[in-house]
Design a protein around this motif. Structure first.
Motif, PDB file in Angstrom:
ATOM      1  N   ALA A   1     -13.336  21.391   5.026  1.00  0.00           N
ATOM      2  CA  ALA A   1     -11.880  21.000   5.553  1.00  0.00           C
ATOM      3  C   ALA A   1     -11.403  20.234   4.662  1.00  0.00           C
ATOM      4  CB  ALA A   1     -12.227  20.401   7.058  1.00  0.00           C
ATOM      5  N   PRO A   2      -9.971  20.464   4.747  1.00  0.00           N
ATOM      6  CA  PRO A   2      -9.321  19.427   4.078  1.00  0.00           C
ATOM      7  C   PRO A   2      -9.205  17.833   4.671  1.00  0.00           C
ATOM      8  CG  PRO A   2      -7.657  20.647   5.543  1.00  0.00           C
ATOM      9  CD  PRO A   2      -9.315  21.095   5.769  1.00  0.00           C
ATOM     10  N   ALA A   3      -9.423  16.856   3.697  1.00  0.00           N
ATOM     11  CA  ALA A   3      -9.238  15.368   3.973  1.00  0.00           C
ATOM     12  C   ALA A   3      -7.803  15.254   4.398  1.00  0.00           C
ATOM     13  CB  ALA A   3      -9.657  14.828   2.930  1.00  0.00           C
ATOM     14  N   ARG A   4      -7.738  14.501   5.456  1.00  0.00           N
ATOM     15  CA  ARG A   4      -6.422  14.200   6.378  1.00  0.00           C
ATOM     16  C   ARG A   4      -6.325  12.535   6.206  1.00  0.00           C
ATOM     17  NH1 ARG A   4      -6.092  16.531  11.492  1.00  0.00           N
ATOM     18  NH2 ARG A   4      -8.234  16.197  11.396  1.00  0.00           N
ATOM     19  N   LEU A   5      -5.116  12.089   6.022  1.00  0.00           N
ATOM     20  CA  LEU A   5      -4.930  10.633   6.270  1.00  0.00           C
ATOM     21  C   LEU A   5      -4.235  10.477   7.681  1.00  0.00           C
ATOM     22  CD1 LEU A   5      -4.970   7.840   5.256  1.00  0.00           C
ATOM     23  CD2 LEU A   5      -2.981   8.158   4.190  1.00  0.00           C
ATOM     24  N   LEU A   6      -4.653   9.947   8.371  1.00  0.00           N
ATOM     25  CA  LEU A   6      -4.019   9.870   9.628  1.00  0.00           C
ATOM     26  C   LEU A   6      -3.527   8.359  10.080  1.00  0.00           C
ATOM     27  CD1 LEU A   6      -6.786  11.825  12.046  1.00  0.00           C
ATOM     28  CD2 LEU A   6      -4.577  12.653  10.838  1.00  0.00           C
ATOM     29  N   ALA A   7      -2.512   8.174  10.769  1.00  0.00           N
ATOM     30  CA  ALA A   7      -1.895   6.800  10.859  1.00  0.00           C
ATOM     31  C   ALA A   7      -1.846   6.830  12.691  1.00  0.00           C
ATOM     32  CB  ALA A   7      -0.801   6.376  10.395  1.00  0.00           C
ATOM     33  N   VAL A   8      -2.181   5.944  13.131  1.00  0.00           N
ATOM     34  CA  VAL A   8      -2.089   5.781  14.469  1.00  0.00           C
ATOM     35  C   VAL A   8      -1.330   4.530  14.924  1.00  0.00           C
ATOM     36  CG1 VAL A   8      -3.402   5.106  16.817  1.00  0.00           C
ATOM     37  CG2 VAL A   8      -4.265   6.872  15.335  1.00  0.00           C
ATOM     38  N   VAL A   9      -0.511   4.560  15.871  1.00  0.00           N
ATOM     39  CA  VAL A   9       0.578   3.318  16.169  1.00  0.00           C
ATOM     40  C   VAL A   9       0.522   3.569  17.738  1.00  0.00           C
ATOM     41  CG1 VAL A   9       2.776   2.566  16.272  1.00  0.00           C
ATOM     42  CG2 VAL A   9       2.190   3.663  14.377  1.00  0.00           C
ATOM     43  N   THR A  10       0.158   2.467  18.390  1.00  0.00           N
ATOM     44  CA  THR A  10      -0.269   2.214  19.794  1.00  0.00           C
ATOM     45  C   THR A  10      -0.092   1.073  20.476  1.00  0.00           C
ATOM     46  OG1 THR A  10      -1.848   2.938  21.377  1.00  0.00           O
ATOM     47  CG2 THR A  10      -2.765   1.832  19.503  1.00  0.00           C
ATOM     48  N   GLU A  11       0.209   1.077  21.621  1.00  0.00           N
ATOM     49  CA  GLU A  11       0.468  -0.250  22.373  1.00  0.00           C
ATOM     50  C   GLU A  11      -0.977  -0.568  23.137  1.00  0.00           C
ATOM     51  OE1 GLU A  11       3.562   0.327  25.074  1.00  0.00           O
ATOM     52  OE2 GLU A  11       2.359   1.552  26.515  1.00  0.00           O
ATOM     53  N   ARG A  37       7.028   6.206   1.494  1.00  0.00           N
ATOM     54  CA  ARG A  37       7.294   7.115   2.538  1.00  0.00           C
ATOM     55  C   ARG A  37       6.312   6.723   3.687  1.00  0.00           C
ATOM     56  NH1 ARG A  37       8.320  12.528  -0.288  1.00  0.00           N
ATOM     57  NH2 ARG A  37       7.833  13.269   1.650  1.00  0.00           N
ATOM     58  N   CYS A  38       4.940   6.882   3.685  1.00  0.00           N
ATOM     59  CA  CYS A  38       3.972   6.389   4.654  1.00  0.00           C
ATOM     60  C   CYS A  38       4.375   5.118   5.250  1.00  0.00           C
ATOM     61  CB  CYS A  38       2.672   6.464   4.052  1.00  0.00           C
ATOM     62  SG  CYS A  38       1.938   7.923   3.354  1.00  0.00           S
ATOM     63  N   LEU A  39       4.668   4.186   4.678  1.00  0.00           N
ATOM     64  CA  LEU A  39       5.024   2.722   5.211  1.00  0.00           C
ATOM     65  C   LEU A  39       6.375   2.919   5.864  1.00  0.00           C
ATOM     66  CD1 LEU A  39       4.125   0.292   2.075  1.00  0.00           C
ATOM     67  CD2 LEU A  39       3.092   0.620   4.296  1.00  0.00           C
ATOM     68  N   ASP A  40       7.396   3.840   5.522  1.00  0.00           N
ATOM     69  CA  ASP A  40       8.778   4.015   6.359  1.00  0.00           C
ATOM     70  C   ASP A  40       8.087   4.774   7.547  1.00  0.00           C
ATOM     71  OD1 ASP A  40      11.441   4.191   6.446  1.00  0.00           O
ATOM     72  OD2 ASP A  40      11.014   6.370   6.244  1.00  0.00           O
ATOM     73  N   THR A  41       7.261   5.570   7.510  1.00  0.00           N
ATOM     74  CA  THR A  41       6.978   6.517   8.910  1.00  0.00           C
ATOM     75  C   THR A  41       6.467   5.527   9.623  1.00  0.00           C
ATOM     76  OG1 THR A  41       6.841   8.387   7.605  1.00  0.00           O
ATOM     77  CG2 THR A  41       5.493   8.313   9.720  1.00  0.00           C
ATOM     78  N   ILE A  42       5.446   4.498   9.395  1.00  0.00           N
ATOM     79  CA  ILE A  42       4.787   3.528  10.245  1.00  0.00           C
ATOM     80  C   ILE A  42       5.555   2.725  10.790  1.00  0.00           C
ATOM     81  CG2 ILE A  42       3.146   1.575  10.170  1.00  0.00           C
ATOM     82  CD1 ILE A  42       1.489   3.288   8.003  1.00  0.00           C
ATOM     83  N   ASP A  43       6.686   2.132   9.990  1.00  0.00           N
ATOM     84  CA  ASP A  43       7.945   1.262  10.369  1.00  0.00           C
ATOM     85  C   ASP A  43       8.701   2.030  11.466  1.00  0.00           C
ATOM     86  OD1 ASP A  43       7.080  -0.646   8.793  1.00  0.00           O
ATOM     87  OD2 ASP A  43       8.396  -0.379   7.221  1.00  0.00           O
TER      88      ASP A  43
END
Length: 146
Positions: free
Chosen positions: A132-142, A5-11
């Motif tokens: 604080a809760p640990a969070r996995l963040l994904a950045v998609v940028t140009e 699901r993470c890979l799908d979100t990134i795509d």
């Protein structure tokens, strides 16, 4: 959330138009030229936590599971430390978004150029302090990270 699901979100973020204004979307923060999505959040390490509750180390392991799949797609790249960006910002240099924000949240990133999209993908683990809760963040940028 699981790796697929993470890979799908990134795509999806690699093909979706960027917002015209800074603000929030269905995946997290965004603005001209970037998205910053919270992929997963877990409670911070706590002596009172129940058995099996993930820790920051678990979040890091989850990030590496996703990173392994992205390495297979786009080639392996070493982690990129955020300290240099934080120091440059403290000295008054203007750091473009999303790199300015993510550099204050994560100590290092795994970064790839998403072939054929003109976009960069980064994964980082954000954890402010022990409570604080640990969070996995994904950045998609140009915006090129260099």
């Amino acid at each position: 959330m699981n790796i697929a699901r993470c890979l799908d979100t990134i795509d999806r973020l690699c093909s979706r138009p960027f917002p015209a204004e800074h603000g929030w979307s269905d995946v997290g923060r965004g603005g001209p030229g970037y998205f910053m999505a919270e992929m997963a959040e877990w409670a911070a390490a706590d002596p009172d936590r129940g058995p099996g509750e993930p820790t920051a180390d678990d979040v890091e392991a989850f990030r590496e599971g996703i990173a392994q799949r992205l390495d297979e797609r786009w080639g392996e790249r070493p982690p990129w430390a955020m300290l240099t960006l934080r120091v440059r910002a403290e000295r008054g240099e203007e750091i473009p978004e999303p790199w300015a924000s993510i550099s204050t949240l994560a100590y290092d990133l795994r970064i790839w150029e998403a072939a054929g999209t003109g976009r960069w993908v980064a994964l980082g683990v954000a954890q402010g302090d022990e409570t604080a809760p640990a969070r996995l963040l994904a950045v998609v940028t140009e915006v090129d990270p260099e």
